[in-house]
Design an enzyme around this catalytic site. Structure first.
Site, short mmCIF file in Angstrom:
data_model
loop_
_atom_site.label_atom_id
_atom_site.label_comp_id
_atom_site.label_asym_id
_atom_site.label_seq_id
_atom_site.Cartn_x
_atom_site.Cartn_y
_atom_site.Cartn_z
N ASP A 11 0.86 -1.08 -0.02
CA ASP A 11 0.12 0.01 -0.01
C ASP A 11 0.99 1.14 0.08
O ASP A 11 2.13 1.15 0.35
CB ASP A 11 -0.83 0.27 1.19
CG ASP A 11 -1.77 1.21 1.24
OD1 ASP A 11 -2.35 1.46 0.15
OD2 ASP A 11 -1.88 1.81 2.32
N SER A 12 0.34 2.38 -0.47
CA SER A 12 0.95 3.68 -0.34
C SER A 12 1.43 3.78 0.98
O SER A 12 2.16 4.61 1.44
CB SER A 12 0.07 4.79 -0.81
OG SER A 12 -1.20 4.64 -0.03
N GLU A 159 -4.26 9.37 8.19
CA GLU A 159 -3.00 9.31 8.49
C GLU A 159 -2.40 10.12 9.53
O GLU A 159 -1.40 9.87 10.16
CB GLU A 159 -2.27 9.67 6.89
CG GLU A 159 -2.46 8.74 5.85
CD GLU A 159 -1.21 7.72 5.79
OE1 GLU A 159 -0.34 8.14 5.90
OE2 GLU A 159 -1.78 6.68 5.26
N HIS A 195 -7.71 2.87 3.40
CA HIS A 195 -7.63 3.74 4.64
C HIS A 195 -9.18 3.74 5.47
O HIS A 195 -9.22 4.21 6.53
CB HIS A 195 -7.22 5.07 4.34
CG HIS A 195 -5.82 5.30 4.21
ND1 HIS A 195 -5.16 4.43 2.97
CD2 HIS A 195 -4.82 5.75 5.00
CE1 HIS A 195 -3.67 4.91 3.38
NE2 HIS A 195 -3.45 5.54 4.31
N1 DGL Z 1 -5.13 3.28 0.72
C1 DGL Z 1 -4.98 3.86 -0.68
C2 DGL Z 1 -6.24 3.17 -1.60
O1 DGL Z 1 -6.75 2.36 -1.29
C3 DGL Z 1 -5.03 5.33 -0.90
C4 DGL Z 1 -4.14 6.18 0.02
C5 DGL Z 1 -3.71 7.22 -0.70
O2 DGL Z 1 -4.07 8.05 -1.16
O3 DGL Z 1 -2.20 6.81 -1.08
O4 DGL Z 1 -6.53 3.97 -2.49
#
Ligand code: DGL
Length: 279
Positions: A11-12, A159, A195
């Site tokens: 994940d990011s 976050e 998230h």
């Molecule tokens: N958790 C990421 C998703 O499912 C997005 C978070 C981000 O914007 O980096 O899209």
């Protein structure tokens, strides 16, 4: 024969941990290697090119660690990078390895939950603009109405650990109001960002009675179990030791504090510098 190795989960940032948590619940026997690219998160507002290059670099890192199967537990990366990686990069890079995303498994079943045949998708701007959900859902449920709403403030709220505070109420209320203005007959809301499950309680507070709220963790876990059953050649490459290893591209202290909230268990991560991996 290739040695067995961990299943990679990407994940990011921390969001993918909500998916990993459900995958571990469903398939505790395997080893998992998690990478959160927290130093470059959020990906949500970044261009297609940037998300693709970042994601490809991370996928290559997983391959260098020996992983044969990588799950992009990030909707933004799944929407903007997965297809190109699968179709253009994998055949030359590592034809025997697999990279899977979170959009298709969700699109495959979402229509079963709706009686009004109208669903709402809450996601990052990048996922919404990619139109991946309406396109994928339509393949499995032609005629199902898919309304989308970008919630650009939700990832930063989570976050920054503000998701339980009053500020979050304003944005949750506003985005829900917007999506129900787009489709007042919506009876299923999908949290199409890994998230968002952390905002679940707040979202439920403002959700009209009778509307179902879906998050992806369990859906992806079910789908992975099914995939491994149908692909013994990949399953045979996954090691079975029940170990979980976590890496972050940013501060480990910060990652561990957040990760405990997202994963629901104490996490001790290691730092990784991706500079040596070409994107
Ligand atoms: N958790 C990421 C998703 O499912 C997005 C978070 C981000 O914007 O980096 O899209």
């Amino acid at each position: 024969m290739q040695p067995r190795s961990s299943i990679g989960v990407f994940d990011s940032g921390y969001g993918g941990l909500t998916v990993l948590k459900e995958i571990v619940n469903k398939l505790p026997q395997y080893d998992y290697l998690y990478l959160g690219d927290s130093a470059r998160a959020p990906y949500g507002n970044r261009s297609f090119d940037t998300v693709y290059h970042y994601t490809l670099q991370c996928v290559k890192w997983f391959f260098e660690q020996g992983c044969s199967l990588v799950i992009l537990a990030c909707n933004t990366a799944s929407a903007k990078a997965l297809r190109t990686i699968q179709q253009n990069d994998l055949p030359g890079l590592a034809p025997g390895k697999r990279v899977l995303g979170v959009i298709r498994p969700t699109a495959e079943i979402i229509g079963k939950f709706s009686e009004t045949k109208s669903v709402g998708v809450l996601a990052t701007n990048g996922t919404v603009v990619s139109e991946s959900y309406p396109m994928e859902i339509n393949k499995f449920f032609p005629g199902l109405k898919v309304h989308q709403e970008a919630c650009p403030m939700w990832v930063p709220l989570v976050e920054n650990n503000e998701h339980e505070n009053n500020g979050a109420d304003y944005f949750v209320k506003k985005n829900l109001q917007n999506i129900f203005e787009k489709g007042e007959d919506i009876d299923v809301i999908l949290l199409a960002c890994t998230h968002y499950p952390l905002l679940k309680e707040k979202i439920e507070e403002y959700l009209p009675v009778g509307v179902k709220l879906l998050s992806q963790g369990e859906i992806v876990a079910e789908s992975l179990a099914d995939y491994l059953q149908r692909h013994p050649e990949i399953e045979n490459l996954c090691s079975r030791g029940g170990q979980h290893t976590f890496y972050t591209t940013d501060s480990t202290e910060d990652f561990d504090n957040h990760a405990t909230v997202f994963f629901g268990k104490q996490v001790k991560s290691k730092h990784v510098d991706l500079d040596s991996v070409t994107g």
